[in-house]
Design a protein around this motif. Structure first.
Motif, PDB file in Angstrom:
ATOM      1  N   SER A   9       0.820  -1.216   0.000  1.00  0.00           N
ATOM      2  CA  SER A   9       0.000   0.000   0.000  1.00  0.00           C
ATOM      3  C   SER A   9       0.853   1.264   0.000  1.00  0.00           C
ATOM      4  CB  SER A   9      -0.913   0.013   1.240  1.00  0.00           C
ATOM      5  OG  SER A   9      -1.654  -1.182   1.298  1.00  0.00           O
ATOM      6  N   GLY A  10       2.172   1.116   0.074  1.00  0.00           N
ATOM      7  CA  GLY A  10       3.055   2.274   0.193  1.00  0.00           C
ATOM      8  C   GLY A  10       3.440   2.875  -1.145  1.00  0.00           C
ATOM      9  N   LYS A  11       4.334   3.842  -1.073  1.00  0.00           N
ATOM     10  CA  LYS A  11       4.748   4.594  -2.269  1.00  0.00           C
ATOM     11  C   LYS A  11       5.282   3.671  -3.362  1.00  0.00           C
ATOM     12  CE  LYS A  11       7.610   8.303  -3.966  1.00  0.00           C
ATOM     13  NZ  LYS A  11       8.627   9.334  -3.774  1.00  0.00           N
ATOM     14  N   ALA A  12       6.210   2.805  -3.005  1.00  0.00           N
ATOM     15  CA  ALA A  12       6.773   1.886  -4.001  1.00  0.00           C
ATOM     16  C   ALA A  12       5.819   0.726  -4.268  1.00  0.00           C
ATOM     17  CB  ALA A  12       8.126   1.362  -3.516  1.00  0.00           C
ATOM     18  N   GLY A  13       5.287   0.171  -3.175  1.00  0.00           N
ATOM     19  CA  GLY A  13       4.483  -1.039  -3.305  1.00  0.00           C
ATOM     20  C   GLY A  13       3.224  -0.851  -4.127  1.00  0.00           C
ATOM     21  N   ASP A  31      -0.169  -5.722   4.673  1.00  0.00           N
ATOM     22  CA  ASP A  31       0.113  -4.330   5.077  1.00  0.00           C
ATOM     23  C   ASP A  31      -0.870  -3.961   6.177  1.00  0.00           C
ATOM     24  OD1 ASP A  31       0.361  -1.360   5.008  1.00  0.00           O
ATOM     25  OD2 ASP A  31       1.408  -1.695   3.114  1.00  0.00           O
ATOM     26  N   LEU A  32      -0.535  -2.927   6.924  1.00  0.00           N
ATOM     27  CA  LEU A  32      -1.475  -2.432   7.945  1.00  0.00           C
ATOM     28  C   LEU A  32      -2.665  -1.736   7.298  1.00  0.00           C
ATOM     29  CD1 LEU A  32       1.068  -0.928  10.512  1.00  0.00           C
ATOM     30  CD2 LEU A  32      -0.317  -2.996  10.810  1.00  0.00           C
ATOM     31  N   ALA A  33      -2.426  -1.176   6.111  1.00  0.00           N
ATOM     32  CA  ALA A  33      -3.481  -0.445   5.396  1.00  0.00           C
ATOM     33  C   ALA A  33      -3.785  -1.159   4.084  1.00  0.00           C
ATOM     34  CB  ALA A  33      -3.017   0.980   5.109  1.00  0.00           C
ATOM     35  N   PRO A  34      -5.039  -1.132   3.637  1.00  0.00           N
ATOM     36  CA  PRO A  34      -5.350  -1.814   2.363  1.00  0.00           C
ATOM     37  C   PRO A  34      -4.871  -1.015   1.156  1.00  0.00           C
ATOM     38  CG  PRO A  34      -7.317  -0.765   3.257  1.00  0.00           C
ATOM     39  CD  PRO A  34      -6.219  -0.541   4.270  1.00  0.00           C
ATOM     40  N   LEU A  35      -4.554  -1.737   0.079  1.00  0.00           N
ATOM     41  CA  LEU A  35      -4.227  -1.091  -1.195  1.00  0.00           C
ATOM     42  C   LEU A  35      -5.502  -0.804  -1.981  1.00  0.00           C
ATOM     43  CD1 LEU A  35      -2.354  -0.275  -3.571  1.00  0.00           C
ATOM     44  CD2 LEU A  35      -2.146  -2.704  -4.120  1.00  0.00           C
ATOM     45  N   GLY A  36      -6.435  -1.751  -1.967  1.00  0.00           N
ATOM     46  CA  GLY A  36      -7.692  -1.552  -2.680  1.00  0.00           C
ATOM     47  C   GLY A  36      -7.558  -1.652  -4.184  1.00  0.00           C
ATOM     48  N   HIS A  84       9.427  -8.251   0.401  1.00  0.00           N
ATOM     49  CA  HIS A  84       9.242  -7.530   1.668  1.00  0.00           C
ATOM     50  C   HIS A  84       9.628  -6.059   1.501  1.00  0.00           C
ATOM     51  CE1 HIS A  84       9.034  -6.488   5.807  1.00  0.00           C
ATOM     52  NE2 HIS A  84      10.333  -6.418   5.993  1.00  0.00           N
ATOM     53  N   PHE A  85       8.623  -5.213   1.329  1.00  0.00           N
ATOM     54  CA  PHE A  85       8.840  -3.772   1.175  1.00  0.00           C
ATOM     55  C   PHE A  85       8.376  -2.989   2.410  1.00  0.00           C
ATOM     56  CE2 PHE A  85       9.114  -2.559  -3.653  1.00  0.00           C
ATOM     57  CZ  PHE A  85      10.158  -3.443  -3.827  1.00  0.00           C
ATOM     58  N   ALA A  86       7.539  -3.569   3.254  1.00  0.00           N
ATOM     59  CA  ALA A  86       6.966  -2.803   4.373  1.00  0.00           C
ATOM     60  C   ALA A  86       8.066  -2.323   5.309  1.00  0.00           C
ATOM     61  CB  ALA A  86       5.978  -3.663   5.148  1.00  0.00           C
TER      62      ALA A  86
END
Ligand SMILES: NC(=O)c1ccc[n+]([C@@H]2O[C@H](COP(=O)([O-])OP(=O)(O)OC[C@H]3O[C@@H](n4cnc5c(N)ncnc54)[C@H](O)[C@@H]3O)[C@@H](O)[C@H]2O)c1
Length: 305
Positions: A9-13, A31-36, A84-86
């Motif tokens: 859900s992050g910038k790169a991911g 992730d802690l937050a969804p990407l959706g 593993h990007f988180a």
């Protein structure tokens, strides 16, 4: 491949996870937050919790897998690979001790669970900051350029320390299990829309890029690099720099050396706009070849080098 992707859900991911899905892989975003994203399955996991990580890696990956009667989950994992990007992605987001604790614990949990559950491929995000220039106190110069993976890592900040710890941890899990663990020393990640927003200032003032060794990585090329790591088996434990082929400034390589790198050894002849962040190893071992550049996007006359 079934891919367990952390930090999707992050910038790169949020670019790389859907990119891998578009290549035909089944991607679960832990992730802690969804990407959706419609092609990526979200799973809320706190990676600092070893139990959650084991359970997630041992579970049924996607709703579609409930119909896979050949899936044996009584032993090991259904996943083929972990990306593993988180992480807490830089210092000064949370207190230093929390940055270190989150990143080191997450890396350990992911590497341990993956290798013990029999997953033979882990690709993980390390960082350019390990070389100590990015978040060093005052001006730190590299010992030599181009900076390759043999350059000493002497970070001064908790974030980069956590990344060095991750590399050491990965090497140790490789030593015990023989699994492939490839660490990516990612340079400063740039999304396509950021060229117009950020690069004009970099062209006006190259000093803004000193802490990044004047380099950058287009997130689409980071996607290519991640895919190549997933597709290339048997290298064991390896560390790779990841950057684009040119610099993020309009000044030439020679001009940057003269202005910023007095006293720094220049180890080989370099191209006119060649990056100081060596990608020779990724090219040689993985066939990585960056395809993007700010020069293709900006209409600034300095782009036409
Ligand atoms: N952005 C850059 O320029 C850059 C450069 C070098 C390396 N990196 C590394 O690349 C990776 C991705 O960076 P980014 O810029 O996308 O970061 P980001 O902060 O945008 O994304 C990180 C993701 O990790 C998740 N996360 C954090 N802690 C978690 C936890 N305990 N459990 C589960 N998920 C958790 C966050 O929710 C977030 O979605 C990171 O490992 C970072 O250190 C980034």
């Amino acid at each position: 491949m079934r891919i367990f992707f952390t930090g999707g859900s992050g910038k790169a991911g949020h670019h790389v996870a859907p990119y891998l899905a578009a290549q035909g892989h089944q991607v679960v975003n832990a992730d802690l937050a969804p990407l959706g994203h419609p092609d990526v399955v979200d799973l809320r996991v706190d990676l600092t919790d070893a139990g959650e990580v084991y359970s997630a890696l041992a579970g049924v990956p996607t709703p579609g897998d409930f119909d896979d009667t050949g899936l044996d989950l009584t032993r090991g994992s259904a996943y083929d690979a972990v990306v593993h990007f988180a992480a807490v992605p830089r210092p000064q987001v949370v207190p230093d001790a929390a940055t270190y604790a989150t990143n080191v614990l997450s890396q350990y949990n992911v590497f341990e669970a993956a290798t013990r559950l029999g997953i033979r491929k882990v690709v993980f995000a390390s960082s350019e900051t390990t070389y100590g220039v990015c978040f060093g106190q005052g001006e730190r110069k590299p010992l030599y350029v181009p900076v390759d993976e043999e350059h000493p890592v002497v970070p001064e900040d908790s974030y980069a320390m956590s990344k060095v710890a991750g590399e050491v941890t990965a090497r140790s899990f490789h030593a015990r299990t023989g699994a492939d663990l490839y660490g990516l020393r990612i340079n400063n990640v740039i999304e396509p829309h950021e060229y117009a927003e950020m690069f004009p200032a970099f062209l006006d003032d190259p000093a803004l890029r000193r802490r990044n060794l004047f380099a950058y990585i287009d997130v689409r090329d980071l996607g290519q690099m991640t895919l190549r790591c997933l597709e290339t088996d048997g290298l064991g434990f390896e560390i790779f720099n990841v950057a684009n082929a040119d610099m993020s400034v309009a000044a030439t390589t020679r001009e940057v050396i003269d202005r910023f790198y007095e006293g720094v050894e220049v180890r080989r002849e370099m191209g006119r706009d060649e990056t100081f962040y060596s990608i020779d190893k990724a090219r040689a071992l993985l066939g990585y070849e960056p395809e993007h550049s700010w020069r293709d996007v900006l209409t600034d006359p300095r782009a036409g080098a």
